[in-house]
Write an enzyme that holds these catalytic residues in place. Structure first.
Site, PDB file in Angstrom:
ATOM      1  N   ARG A  18      17.215 -12.414 -41.938  1.00 27.83           N
ATOM      2  CA  ARG A  18      16.538 -11.797 -43.092  1.00 27.83           C
ATOM      3  C   ARG A  18      17.122 -12.300 -44.405  1.00 27.83           C
ATOM      4  NH1 ARG A  18      17.396  -5.784 -42.560  1.00 27.83           N
ATOM      5  NH2 ARG A  18      19.278  -6.613 -41.637  1.00 27.83           N
ATOM      6  N   ASN A  36      13.360  -6.134 -40.239  1.00 25.85           N
ATOM      7  CA  ASN A  36      13.508  -6.140 -38.788  1.00 25.85           C
ATOM      8  C   ASN A  36      12.544  -5.133 -38.178  1.00 25.85           C
ATOM      9  OD1 ASN A  36      15.593  -8.004 -38.753  1.00 25.85           O
ATOM     10  ND2 ASN A  36      17.200  -6.481 -38.631  1.00 25.85           N
TER      11      ASN A  36
END
Length: 90
Positions: A18, A36
């Site tokens: 990320r 996520n």
């Protein structure tokens, strides 16, 4: 200007993916978000110029060296005008 929804599968959680996505998007002046999901995949929305988005997608496919992208899906979305940056959603 285009906006895409992307979902990425593989070893993409717990490996800084990320943060890699956010950093890459910020370098390319793209807007959107990444997060996520409970099934160990990562999804995101990203917006910008088509040629820049293509470069972003190529970098995401390669990953950050710790991640391993096995598959991903991509769909076109309507633009979000008021968005100013790219962020990580928790």
């Amino acid at each position: 200007m285009l906006r895409y929804y992307m979902r990425v599968f593989g070893r993409v959680q717990g490996v800084g993916f990320r943060y890699f996505v956010q950093y890459t998007a910020s370098l390319l002046n793209l807007t959107g978000w990444v997060r996520n999901l409970d099934d160990d995949s990562v999804d995101m929305e990203v917006q910008g110029q088509e040629e820049v988005l293509n470069a972003f997608i190529n970098k995401i496919r390669k990953g950050n060296g710790f991640s391993s992208v096995e598959d991903f899906s991509i769909h076109k979305l309507p633009l979000v005008d008021e968005e100013k940056n790219f962020k990580i959603k928790y």
